[in-house]
Design an enzyme around this catalytic site. Sequence first.
Site, short mmCIF file in Angstrom:
data_model
loop_
_atom_site.label_atom_id
_atom_site.label_comp_id
_atom_site.label_asym_id
_atom_site.label_seq_id
_atom_site.Cartn_x
_atom_site.Cartn_y
_atom_site.Cartn_z
N LYS A 79 0.32 -5.14 0.72
CA LYS A 79 -0.39 -5.78 -0.40
C LYS A 79 -1.12 -4.80 -1.31
O LYS A 79 -2.18 -5.10 -1.85
CB LYS A 79 -1.38 -6.85 0.13
CG LYS A 79 -0.75 -7.89 0.97
CD LYS A 79 0.25 -8.70 0.19
CE LYS A 79 1.45 -9.02 1.03
NZ LYS A 79 2.63 -9.35 0.23
N HIS A 143 5.72 0.49 5.79
CA HIS A 143 4.27 0.39 5.98
C HIS A 143 3.84 1.27 7.15
O HIS A 143 2.70 1.22 7.59
CB HIS A 143 3.86 -1.06 6.29
CG HIS A 143 4.01 -2.02 5.15
ND1 HIS A 143 3.69 -1.71 3.85
CD2 HIS A 143 4.41 -3.33 5.12
CE1 HIS A 143 3.91 -2.77 3.07
NE2 HIS A 143 4.35 -3.76 3.82
N ARG A 300 1.73 -13.08 -7.10
CA ARG A 300 0.66 -14.09 -7.15
C ARG A 300 -0.05 -13.97 -8.50
O ARG A 300 0.27 -14.66 -9.43
CB ARG A 300 -0.30 -13.90 -5.97
CG ARG A 300 -1.30 -15.03 -5.77
CD ARG A 300 -2.24 -14.75 -4.61
NE ARG A 300 -3.06 -13.58 -4.83
CZ ARG A 300 -4.28 -13.59 -5.40
NH1 ARG A 300 -4.81 -14.73 -5.76
NH2 ARG A 300 -4.97 -12.47 -5.58
N GLY A 302 -1.39 -10.45 -9.62
CA GLY A 302 -1.16 -9.09 -10.09
C GLY A 302 -2.29 -8.55 -10.95
O GLY A 302 -2.04 -7.88 -11.95
#
Length: 337
Positions: A79, A143, A300, A302
């Site tokens: 995220k 990640h 969503r 940004g």
Amino acid sequence: MEKAIDSSKPKASHGVEDDLSNEAEELLLTLPREKNFDGTYLYQFNGVWYRHKFLYGMISTRRHFQARDSDIIVSTFPKSGTTWLKALTYAIVHRSRCAFEHSPLLTTNPHELVPFFEISYSLNKKDIPSFEHLYTPRIFGTHIPYSTLPDSIVNSNCRIVYICRNPLDQFISCWHFLLKLAHDKESETLSLEEYFEKVCNGVQHAGPFWEHVLGYWKASLDNSHKILFLKYEDLKEDTHSYVKKLAEFLGCPFSNVEEKERVIEEIVKLCSFENMKDLEVNKPGRNIPGHIPKNSDYFRKGEVGDWTNYLTPSMSKRLKNLMEEKFSGSGLAFKLS
Ligand code: PAP
């Protein structure tokens, strides 16, 4: 002390991964675990918390992934701008393959064009992915923390681009994403306050946040020709300059002709939040085969500073203080608005 993952075992190009499955299952029994946001468990391995599937994928990646000097790794804490940086990197590196109006980014989610290797290695335990379908240079996402990357990535000439995001927005973005996933699975979830407590203790997938970011930050200072360290907020503020910088770092700078033809502007527009969110492929209901999140879950708001709409003053103060303490002396600071 480091737990051992035996990455020296023979690497079959194809074959049943029973050995590794058993090894991973046995390892799981020995690891500290904590309840995650949705009631599933996170497992702590070498100081880092992983969801079950990702732990297996990480071990399998370390066992099997062979980096090529030409590879590009887009590395992030979840995220923090992964989808955006994958899209930009793909658009820059493969810009001569087709005109922008036919770009695969218009019809395919960036996570499909630029696969996370730890997910690819965890999807099918029977066959080891070959990644033959990827163009050269191959671009992968991950990640996995710097300290746990496969040796072949660290020791080869492949390049790593890392993007971090201010931890308050990252927290809120992650909270919304997990809430959506849990809602789709109809799982019980932690409250915002309970999840906040976990995050402040470093307990979140790929966490602690500060360890992940500092690992790549320090490596980028030691090895600036190999690792480019970016911030989401800078990229938002001046996408054009960073696209140029990214292309230079990746060894494919824009020519004068390309600049005149406004190729950088085309890339910025193609990969912009507004453009990508509205693409048919990223509308609700579509997802990448084998992936649980829907493509729309990656888009969503940004924005920078959305945390102010959710965190109480005492929560934001606590997180800011914690980050100040953790990043003190590192030379790294975050823009919060
Ligand atoms: P991942 O780590 O699971 O792949 P990642 O792409 O890093 O997720 O994070 C998603 C965030 O990036 C979302 O932020 P938000 O929740 O605060 O809105 C998403 O909106 C944002 N994002 C996705 N694509 C873009 C883009 N093209 N430009 C800017 N932000 C973007």
